[in-house]
Design a protein around this motif. Sequence first.
Motif, PDB file in Angstrom:
ATOM      1  N   ALA A  45       7.252  13.689   7.927  1.00 21.26           N
ATOM      2  CA  ALA A  45       6.941  12.292   7.646  1.00 21.26           C
ATOM      3  C   ALA A  45       7.595  11.371   8.676  1.00 21.26           C
ATOM      4  O   ALA A  45       6.997  10.390   9.120  1.00 21.26           O
ATOM      5  CB  ALA A  45       7.405  11.919   6.238  1.00 21.26           C
ATOM      6  N   GLY A  46       8.841  11.690   9.055  1.00 18.74           N
ATOM      7  CA  GLY A  46       9.540  10.872  10.043  1.00 18.74           C
ATOM      8  C   GLY A  46       8.843  10.860  11.388  1.00 18.74           C
ATOM      9  O   GLY A  46       8.745   9.813  12.044  1.00 18.74           O
ATOM     10  N   LEU A  47       8.342  12.018  11.804  1.00 23.61           N
ATOM     11  CA  LEU A  47       7.613  12.084  13.078  1.00 23.61           C
ATOM     12  C   LEU A  47       6.326  11.276  13.017  1.00 23.61           C
ATOM     13  O   LEU A  47       5.961  10.580  13.980  1.00 23.61           O
ATOM     14  CB  LEU A  47       7.306  13.539  13.418  1.00 23.61           C
ATOM     15  CG  LEU A  47       8.516  14.399  13.808  1.00 23.61           C
ATOM     16  CD1 LEU A  47       8.113  15.867  13.950  1.00 23.61           C
ATOM     17  CD2 LEU A  47       9.137  13.895  15.115  1.00 23.61           C
ATOM     18  N   VAL A  67       0.838  -1.203   0.000  1.00 18.45           N
ATOM     19  CA  VAL A  67       0.000   0.000   0.000  1.00 18.45           C
ATOM     20  C   VAL A  67       0.874   1.255   0.000  1.00 18.45           C
ATOM     21  O   VAL A  67       0.635   2.199  -0.763  1.00 18.45           O
ATOM     22  CB  VAL A  67      -0.940   0.004   1.227  1.00 18.45           C
ATOM     23  CG1 VAL A  67      -1.587   1.376   1.412  1.00 18.45           C
ATOM     24  CG2 VAL A  67      -2.018  -1.063   1.072  1.00 18.45           C
ATOM     25  N   ALA A  68       1.900   1.274   0.852  1.00 17.82           N
ATOM     26  CA  ALA A  68       2.788   2.430   0.925  1.00 17.82           C
ATOM     27  C   ALA A  68       3.535   2.654  -0.383  1.00 17.82           C
ATOM     28  O   ALA A  68       3.672   3.797  -0.854  1.00 17.82           O
ATOM     29  CB  ALA A  68       3.788   2.247   2.072  1.00 17.82           C
ATOM     30  N   VAL A  69       4.005   1.574  -0.996  1.00 10.57           N
ATOM     31  CA  VAL A  69       4.745   1.696  -2.258  1.00 10.57           C
ATOM     32  C   VAL A  69       3.835   2.201  -3.374  1.00 10.57           C
ATOM     33  O   VAL A  69       4.209   3.097  -4.148  1.00 10.57           O
ATOM     34  CB  VAL A  69       5.378   0.343  -2.641  1.00 10.57           C
ATOM     35  CG1 VAL A  69       5.916   0.363  -4.067  1.00 10.57           C
ATOM     36  CG2 VAL A  69       6.502  -0.007  -1.663  1.00 10.57           C
ATOM     37  N   LEU A  70       2.628   1.656  -3.467  1.00  8.66           N
ATOM     38  CA  LEU A  70       1.696   2.076  -4.514  1.00  8.66           C
ATOM     39  C   LEU A  70       1.319   3.546  -4.357  1.00  8.66           C
ATOM     40  O   LEU A  70       1.258   4.295  -5.338  1.00  8.66           O
ATOM     41  CB  LEU A  70       0.447   1.203  -4.488  1.00  8.66           C
ATOM     42  CG  LEU A  70       0.608  -0.231  -5.013  1.00  8.66           C
ATOM     43  CD1 LEU A  70      -0.655  -1.045  -4.753  1.00  8.66           C
ATOM     44  CD2 LEU A  70       0.933  -0.223  -6.502  1.00  8.66           C
ATOM     45  N   VAL A 100       3.108   8.790   3.835  1.00 10.46           N
ATOM     46  CA  VAL A 100       3.440   8.735   2.409  1.00 10.46           C
ATOM     47  C   VAL A 100       3.209  10.087   1.750  1.00 10.46           C
ATOM     48  O   VAL A 100       4.053  10.570   0.978  1.00 10.46           O
ATOM     49  CB  VAL A 100       2.613   7.642   1.706  1.00 10.46           C
ATOM     50  CG1 VAL A 100       2.865   7.665   0.205  1.00 10.46           C
ATOM     51  CG2 VAL A 100       2.954   6.265   2.276  1.00 10.46           C
ATOM     52  N   VAL A 101       2.091  10.724   2.053  1.00  8.61           N
ATOM     53  CA  VAL A 101       1.762  12.006   1.428  1.00  8.61           C
ATOM     54  C   VAL A 101       2.733  13.100   1.884  1.00  8.61           C
ATOM     55  O   VAL A 101       3.207  13.905   1.072  1.00  8.61           O
ATOM     56  CB  VAL A 101       0.300  12.399   1.741  1.00  8.61           C
ATOM     57  CG1 VAL A 101       0.004  13.810   1.246  1.00  8.61           C
ATOM     58  CG2 VAL A 101      -0.662  11.402   1.100  1.00  8.61           C
ATOM     59  N   LEU A 102       3.039  13.131   3.172  1.00  6.65           N
ATOM     60  CA  LEU A 102       3.998  14.113   3.672  1.00  6.65           C
ATOM     61  C   LEU A 102       5.377  13.891   3.059  1.00  6.65           C
ATOM     62  O   LEU A 102       6.099  14.849   2.747  1.00  6.65           O
ATOM     63  CB  LEU A 102       4.096  14.026   5.194  1.00  6.65           C
ATOM     64  CG  LEU A 102       2.906  14.595   5.979  1.00  6.65           C
ATOM     65  CD1 LEU A 102       2.993  14.185   7.433  1.00  6.65           C
ATOM     66  CD2 LEU A 102       2.849  16.109   5.848  1.00  6.65           C
ATOM     67  N   GLY A 103       5.740  12.633   2.849  1.00  5.19           N
ATOM     68  CA  GLY A 103       7.017  12.326   2.223  1.00  5.19           C
ATOM     69  C   GLY A 103       7.104  12.812   0.790  1.00  5.19           C
ATOM     70  O   GLY A 103       8.203  13.037   0.268  1.00  5.19           O
ATOM     71  N   ALA A 104       5.939  12.970   0.160  1.00  6.33           N
ATOM     72  CA  ALA A 104       5.899  13.489  -1.212  1.00  6.33           C
ATOM     73  C   ALA A 104       5.805  15.009  -1.236  1.00  6.33           C
ATOM     74  O   ALA A 104       5.631  15.604  -2.310  1.00  6.33           O
ATOM     75  CB  ALA A 104       4.714  12.882  -1.956  1.00  6.33           C
ATOM     76  N   GLY A 105       5.883  15.635  -0.059  1.00  7.69           N
ATOM     77  CA  GLY A 105       5.846  17.097  -0.002  1.00  7.69           C
ATOM     78  C   GLY A 105       4.463  17.686  -0.102  1.00  7.69           C
ATOM     79  O   GLY A 105       4.311  18.864  -0.438  1.00  7.69           O
ATOM     80  N   SER A 165      -8.289   6.438 -10.513  1.00  6.87           N
ATOM     81  CA  SER A 165      -9.232   7.556 -10.604  1.00  6.87           C
ATOM     82  C   SER A 165      -8.528   8.906 -10.596  1.00  6.87           C
ATOM     83  O   SER A 165      -9.103   9.928 -10.941  1.00  6.87           O
ATOM     84  CB  SER A 165     -10.219   7.505  -9.419  1.00  6.87           C
ATOM     85  OG  SER A 165     -10.913   6.287  -9.430  1.00  6.87           O
ATOM     86  N   GLY A 166      -7.260   8.912 -10.170  1.00  7.52           N
ATOM     87  CA  GLY A 166      -6.523  10.165 -10.046  1.00  7.52           C
ATOM     88  C   GLY A 166      -6.447  10.567  -8.589  1.00  7.52           C
ATOM     89  O   GLY A 166      -7.488  10.762  -7.938  1.00  7.52           O
ATOM     90  N   LEU A 167      -5.256  10.637  -8.033  1.00  5.52           N
ATOM     91  CA  LEU A 167      -5.068  10.902  -6.612  1.00  5.52           C
ATOM     92  C   LEU A 167      -5.227  12.391  -6.355  1.00  5.52           C
ATOM     93  O   LEU A 167      -4.258  13.154  -6.315  1.00  5.52           O
ATOM     94  CB  LEU A 167      -3.683  10.410  -6.186  1.00  5.52           C
ATOM     95  CG  LEU A 167      -3.437  10.255  -4.671  1.00  5.52           C
ATOM     96  CD1 LEU A 167      -4.502   9.386  -4.040  1.00  5.52           C
ATOM     97  CD2 LEU A 167      -2.060   9.661  -4.438  1.00  5.52           C
ATOM     98  N   ASN A 168      -6.479  12.811  -6.193  1.00  6.80           N
ATOM     99  CA  ASN A 168      -6.808  14.223  -5.958  1.00  6.80           C
ATOM    100  C   ASN A 168      -6.703  14.519  -4.463  1.00  6.80           C
ATOM    101  O   ASN A 168      -7.569  14.103  -3.681  1.00  6.80           O
ATOM    102  CB  ASN A 168      -8.225  14.506  -6.470  1.00  6.80           C
ATOM    103  CG  ASN A 168      -8.562  15.991  -6.392  1.00  6.80           C
ATOM    104  OD1 ASN A 168      -7.810  16.799  -5.844  1.00  6.80           O
ATOM    105  ND2 ASN A 168      -9.712  16.357  -6.952  1.00  6.80           N
ATOM    106  N   LEU A 169      -5.680  15.238  -4.046  1.00  3.36           N
ATOM    107  CA  LEU A 169      -5.466  15.510  -2.628  1.00  3.36           C
ATOM    108  C   LEU A 169      -5.909  16.919  -2.228  1.00  3.36           C
ATOM    109  O   LEU A 169      -5.481  17.425  -1.202  1.00  3.36           O
ATOM    110  CB  LEU A 169      -3.978  15.316  -2.282  1.00  3.36           C
ATOM    111  CG  LEU A 169      -3.446  13.904  -2.504  1.00  3.36           C
ATOM    112  CD1 LEU A 169      -2.000  13.826  -2.068  1.00  3.36           C
ATOM    113  CD2 LEU A 169      -4.279  12.874  -1.763  1.00  3.36           C
ATOM    114  N   ASP A 170      -6.739  17.524  -3.039  1.00  7.18           N
ATOM    115  CA  ASP A 170      -7.229  18.859  -2.695  1.00  7.18           C
ATOM    116  C   ASP A 170      -8.196  18.798  -1.504  1.00  7.18           C
ATOM    117  O   ASP A 170      -8.851  17.807  -1.288  1.00  7.18           O
ATOM    118  CB  ASP A 170      -7.973  19.490  -3.881  1.00  7.18           C
ATOM    119  CG  ASP A 170      -6.999  19.763  -5.025  1.00  7.18           C
ATOM    120  OD1 ASP A 170      -5.790  19.939  -4.746  1.00  7.18           O
ATOM    121  OD2 ASP A 170      -7.458  19.786  -6.184  1.00  7.18           O
TER     122      ASP A 170
END
Length: 273
Positions: free
Chosen positions: A105-107, A22-25, A144-149, A268-273
């Motif tokens: 992300a580390g925290l 899940v984390a890798v995907l 994962v999201v925080l690691g992607a900035g 579907s497109g990872l819409n993080l808005d």
Amino acid sequence: MSVAISLLRASHPEPAAGVTAVAVLLSLGLDRPVPGVIAAGATVLASQLSIGWVNDALDAERDAAAGRTDKPVAAGKVSRRLVAGLGVAAAVVCVPLGFLSGWHAGLVSALALASALLYDWPLKATVVSVLPYAVSFACLPAFVVLGAGKTPPVWLLAAGALLGAGAHFVNTLPDLDADVRTGIRGLPQRFGRRGSLVAAAVLLLGATAALALGPPGPPAVLFWPALGLALIALSWGWYRMNRDTTSRAPFLAVIAVALIDVVFLLISGLNLD
């Protein structure tokens, strides 16, 4: 070789592999570079190995009393001290690995690990046993999201928490009777088998709905096929449980639902808005 196989079994390899996938995907879907994807996957894998090994080391006496011959430590196939040591070592490695994805992300990764280990002891036997699962699973997409900035949206955290809470109810089902006999009185043991099944189904389907309805705009057209596949996976798990109350099929079905949900998000497109 037999010791290596026993150590692998004691690490709870199925959920470890599923959660790491899940984390890798998710990392790939967020266009993280290859080193970042590897760092995220390694962090989650190390945390999962730590949680599994510590769990089996702490539960060795209870598992032996319950006749759990499928547990390598309880069956005497591998040293309890060795498994506990590996669990601690994996936890120590996990923390700096998490910070490779950034300070925030580390925290979050460290929080997820601490929460899961608190479930192993002492929260497993309490009425708040579901809390560590909800917190740690919510931390997974956040890490994962925080690691992607990026900033993780509330609906994604809610979906993770719902999935984790559902996983807790499902994961306890095969051991429910043995847990009660050995003094474990977490929330699923208080709910009973039927109540836990109902709670798990509601929570897991709620996680799928949160992923579909949380992002702005109408649900993606693939929501219904994803929901259908989730229902099929859960039905298979419940069917296997009815045939064998010690079956791990329901928990594997939860992992399948998580992967279905992630694939649905990515397509579907990872819409993080």
